[in-house]
Design a protein around this motif. Structure first.
Motif, PDB file in Angstrom:
ATOM      1  N   ASP A  41       0.826  -1.207   0.000  1.00  0.00           N
ATOM      2  CA  ASP A  41       0.000   0.000   0.000  1.00  0.00           C
ATOM      3  C   ASP A  41       0.863   1.261   0.000  1.00  0.00           C
ATOM      4  OD1 ASP A  41      -2.222  -1.655   0.078  1.00  0.00           O
ATOM      5  OD2 ASP A  41      -2.540  -1.398   2.246  1.00  0.00           O
ATOM      6  N   GLN A  42       1.910   1.264   0.814  1.00  0.00           N
ATOM      7  CA  GLN A  42       2.773   2.435   0.902  1.00  0.00           C
ATOM      8  C   GLN A  42       3.631   2.601  -0.344  1.00  0.00           C
ATOM      9  OE1 GLN A  42       4.764   1.908   4.638  1.00  0.00           O
ATOM     10  NE2 GLN A  42       2.984   2.551   5.811  1.00  0.00           N
TER      11      GLN A  42
ATOM     12  N   ALA B  31       4.214   6.048  -2.561  1.00  0.00           N
ATOM     13  CA  ALA B  31       5.536   6.648  -2.737  1.00  0.00           C
ATOM     14  C   ALA B  31       5.997   6.426  -4.169  1.00  0.00           C
ATOM     15  CB  ALA B  31       6.531   6.046  -1.749  1.00  0.00           C
ATOM     16  N   THR B  32       5.571   7.307  -5.037  1.00  0.00           N
ATOM     17  CA  THR B  32       5.940   7.189  -6.450  1.00  0.00           C
ATOM     18  C   THR B  32       7.420   7.486  -6.643  1.00  0.00           C
ATOM     19  OG1 THR B  32       5.453   9.515  -6.882  1.00  0.00           O
ATOM     20  CG2 THR B  32       3.620   7.943  -7.137  1.00  0.00           C
ATOM     21  N   SER B  33       7.930   7.087  -7.778  1.00  0.00           N
ATOM     22  CA  SER B  33       9.347   7.338  -8.059  1.00  0.00           C
ATOM     23  C   SER B  33       9.627   8.840  -8.114  1.00  0.00           C
ATOM     24  CB  SER B  33       9.771   6.651  -9.358  1.00  0.00           C
ATOM     25  OG  SER B  33       8.975   7.094 -10.428  1.00  0.00           O
ATOM     26  N   ASP B  34       8.660   9.629  -8.569  1.00  0.00           N
ATOM     27  CA  ASP B  34       8.838  11.088  -8.594  1.00  0.00           C
ATOM     28  C   ASP B  34       8.940  11.630  -7.168  1.00  0.00           C
ATOM     29  OD1 ASP B  34       8.760  11.121 -11.352  1.00  0.00           O
ATOM     30  OD2 ASP B  34       6.644  11.709 -11.459  1.00  0.00           O
TER      31      ASP B  34
ATOM     32  N   ASP C 118      14.219  12.012   6.919  1.00  0.00           N
ATOM     33  CA  ASP C 118      13.227  11.283   7.721  1.00  0.00           C
ATOM     34  C   ASP C 118      12.320  10.438   6.840  1.00  0.00           C
ATOM     35  OD1 ASP C 118      12.165  13.728   6.750  1.00  0.00           O
ATOM     36  OD2 ASP C 118      10.564  13.688   8.255  1.00  0.00           O
ATOM     37  N   LYS C 119      11.923  10.966   5.710  1.00  0.00           N
ATOM     38  CA  LYS C 119      11.071  10.204   4.791  1.00  0.00           C
ATOM     39  C   LYS C 119      11.845   9.071   4.131  1.00  0.00           C
ATOM     40  CE  LYS C 119       7.819  13.905   3.974  1.00  0.00           C
ATOM     41  NZ  LYS C 119       7.265  14.868   3.026  1.00  0.00           N
TER      42      LYS C 119
ATOM     43  N   ASP D 265      13.289   1.790   6.389  1.00  0.00           N
ATOM     44  CA  ASP D 265      12.862   0.943   7.520  1.00  0.00           C
ATOM     45  C   ASP D 265      11.686   0.061   7.124  1.00  0.00           C
ATOM     46  OD1 ASP D 265      14.814   2.141   9.074  1.00  0.00           O
ATOM     47  OD2 ASP D 265      13.399   3.479  10.122  1.00  0.00           O
ATOM     48  N   LYS D 266      10.731   0.632   6.430  1.00  0.00           N
ATOM     49  CA  LYS D 266       9.552  -0.131   5.992  1.00  0.00           C
ATOM     50  C   LYS D 266       9.943  -1.200   4.974  1.00  0.00           C
ATOM     51  CE  LYS D 266       6.520   3.720   6.953  1.00  0.00           C
ATOM     52  NZ  LYS D 266       5.872   4.898   6.401  1.00  0.00           N
TER      53      LYS D 266
END
Length: 138
Positions: free
Chosen positions: A71-72, A76-79, A91-92, A98-99
């Motif tokens: 889902d995540q 989180a698209t490549s762009d 942080d992102k 980590d995910k």
């Protein structure tokens, strides 16, 4: 990440070695037409079923981690990732890493558990064939 790959390989090797050893022992008894071989197969099957059952909670959690990653990953698209890199949004990027590592661990756990399920299925199939053969012989 290299350590995680090494651990996955080791876990898989140990699981395969354990299954191979146990099944080789049963195969020798089957080939040797040892008395009570069905009881030995049933006993082995019971142990495998217990392992499968004990792992169900862990596998359910792993499957939830896998779904969360899927889902995540869509979000989180490549762009967007390229933007995080360009603006150094650590942080992102760290959260994504980590995910991804949790996802890798979860996928590994599911793969190792699948080996137990395959072993269980093989033993059940052998016992079912024995039942069919015994019924035909009568």
């Amino acid at each position: 990440m290299g350590a995680r790959i090494d651990q996955f390989c080791e876990d898989l090797r140990q699981k395969l070695t354990s299954a191979d050893s146990g099944l080789d022992s049963l195969k020798a008894k089957i080939d040797g037409k040892v008395a009570h071989v069905e009881q030995d197969v049933q006993s082995h099957l019971d142990r495998v079923r217990k392992r499968v059952e004990q792992g169900r909670t862990k596998i359910a959690a792993a499957q939830a981690d896998i779904q969360e990653w899927a889902d995540q990953k869509k979000a989180a698209t490549s762009d967007r990732i390229a933007e995080w890199k360009a603006t150094r949004e650590l942080d992102k990027l760290q959260g994504r890493a980590d995910k991804a590592e949790r996802y890798a661990a979860a996928a590994s756990a599911v793969a190792v558990a699948a080996l137990d399920e395959a072993e269980e299925a093989s033993l059940e199939a052998w016992l079912a064939r024995q039942d069919a053969n015994a019924a035909q012989a009568k």
